[in-house]
Design a protein around this motif. Structure first.
Motif, PDB file in Angstrom:
ATOM      1  N   LEU A  18      31.027 -41.651 -84.771  1.00 53.74           N
ATOM      2  CA  LEU A  18      30.550 -42.877 -84.317  1.00 53.74           C
ATOM      3  C   LEU A  18      29.299 -42.739 -83.556  1.00 53.74           C
ATOM      4  N   GLU A 235      36.429 -46.116 -80.230  1.00 55.92           N
ATOM      5  CA  GLU A 235      35.428 -47.189 -80.229  1.00 55.92           C
ATOM      6  C   GLU A 235      35.022 -47.590 -78.641  1.00 55.92           C
ATOM      7  N   GLN A 236      36.250 -47.507 -77.863  1.00 54.98           N
ATOM      8  CA  GLN A 236      35.988 -47.800 -76.647  1.00 54.98           C
ATOM      9  C   GLN A 236      35.121 -46.457 -75.980  1.00 54.98           C
ATOM     10  N   ARG A 239      31.541 -46.855 -76.687  1.00 49.01           N
ATOM     11  CA  ARG A 239      30.941 -47.943 -75.763  1.00 49.01           C
ATOM     12  C   ARG A 239      30.699 -47.415 -74.455  1.00 49.01           C
ATOM     13  N   ARG A 253      30.062 -53.570 -83.557  1.00 48.82           N
ATOM     14  CA  ARG A 253      31.050 -53.749 -82.270  1.00 48.82           C
ATOM     15  C   ARG A 253      30.873 -55.095 -81.286  1.00 48.82           C
TER      16      ARG A 253
END
Length: 253
Positions: A18, A235-236, A239, A253
């Motif tokens: 990512l 994904e968290q 971020r 996102r």
């Protein structure tokens, strides 16, 4: 911004994917080196230990690290606590990325224990043919159980001490439900031992054991060091890294 990812897990690789190629972001992936042929993530990779808290602290300073994500295995407790102490000493932000643990459902015959030693003490009362899926590093806990037979599944071959009556199955997940059903049947397994690693890659063994009515000894996962924030998906974590830079969320996102 230089981010150190303490990895070796599927989630760590996904986080690296990512973030790889993000302008202004340098990634270093650290692997313990316990697997002979690891799946390498994108970005720079270092393999091996740091030499304790002092070594990790010095490495963070020497390489200008700005943030650390501990995305190691839920049972890799030593590096987790070393990371907490080293980032506290260097005043760096630290995030723990941990996949959710497994939860028993109706029909499960779980025996939850706090350690591999406790699991070994439980086994003689539960069965004689054991499917042991706790990895190759903790087999010494079961080495004295000469009356039991073990099917040991691991990525690399185990070294002594280990159980006397043992067959080794070298394999790496993800595993299928049909495959786990056949494995239990073919080897006449009557009890399963596992760590609460969580995730979907190795969960089919729990379903297969439930269908067969087998007891499962589950070693509870250790806690994350106190005060370290925890997220449950890459994904968290991505971020969180972007927030450290004051940038917008990842695309899509």
């Amino acid at each position: 911004m230089h981010v150190l990812i303490l990895g070796g897990t599927t989630e760590a690789r996904r986080l690296a994917e990512l973030l790889h190629g993000t302008p202004g972001l340098k990634l270093t992936n650290s692997l313990a080196g316990r697997v002979a042929s690891p799946r390498l993530p994108p970005g720079e990779t270092r393999v091996g230990g740091f030499g304790g808290v002092g070594g990790l602290t010095a490495w963070l300073r020497e390489h200008g690290v700005d943030a650390v994500v501990d995305a190691t295995h839920p049972f890799a407790t030593t590096i987790g606590f070393h990371a907490a102490r080293a980032t506290a000493a260097t005043h760096l932000p630290l995030l723990a990325l941990r996949r959710p643990g497994w939860v028993p459902v109706k029909g499960d015959r779980w025996h939850e224990v706090g350690s591999l030693d406790e699991a070994a003490r439980e086994l003689p009362a539960l069965g004689r043919r054991v499917f042991l899926t706790t990895g190759r590093m903790g087999l010494a806990a079961f080495a004295d159980l000469d009356d039991l037979w073990f099917l040991v599944r691991s990525v690399d071959a185990p070294e002594p001490p280990h159980p006397l009556r043992m067959e080794v199955l070298l394999d790496r997940g993800p595993f299928t439900l049909d495959g786990e059903r056949e494995l239990l049947r073919r080897h006449r397994i009557d009890v399963v031992v596992t760590k609460d690693s969580g995730g979907a890659a190795t969960a089919p063994k729990l379903t297969a054991a439930r269908e067969a009515g087998l007891p499962v000894v589950v070693v509870r996962r250790p806690p994350v060091p106190e005060g370290v924030p925890v997220v449950t998906d890459p994904e968290q974590a991505a971020r969180w890294v972007r927030d450290r830079r004051g940038q917008a969320p990842l695309p899509g996102r």
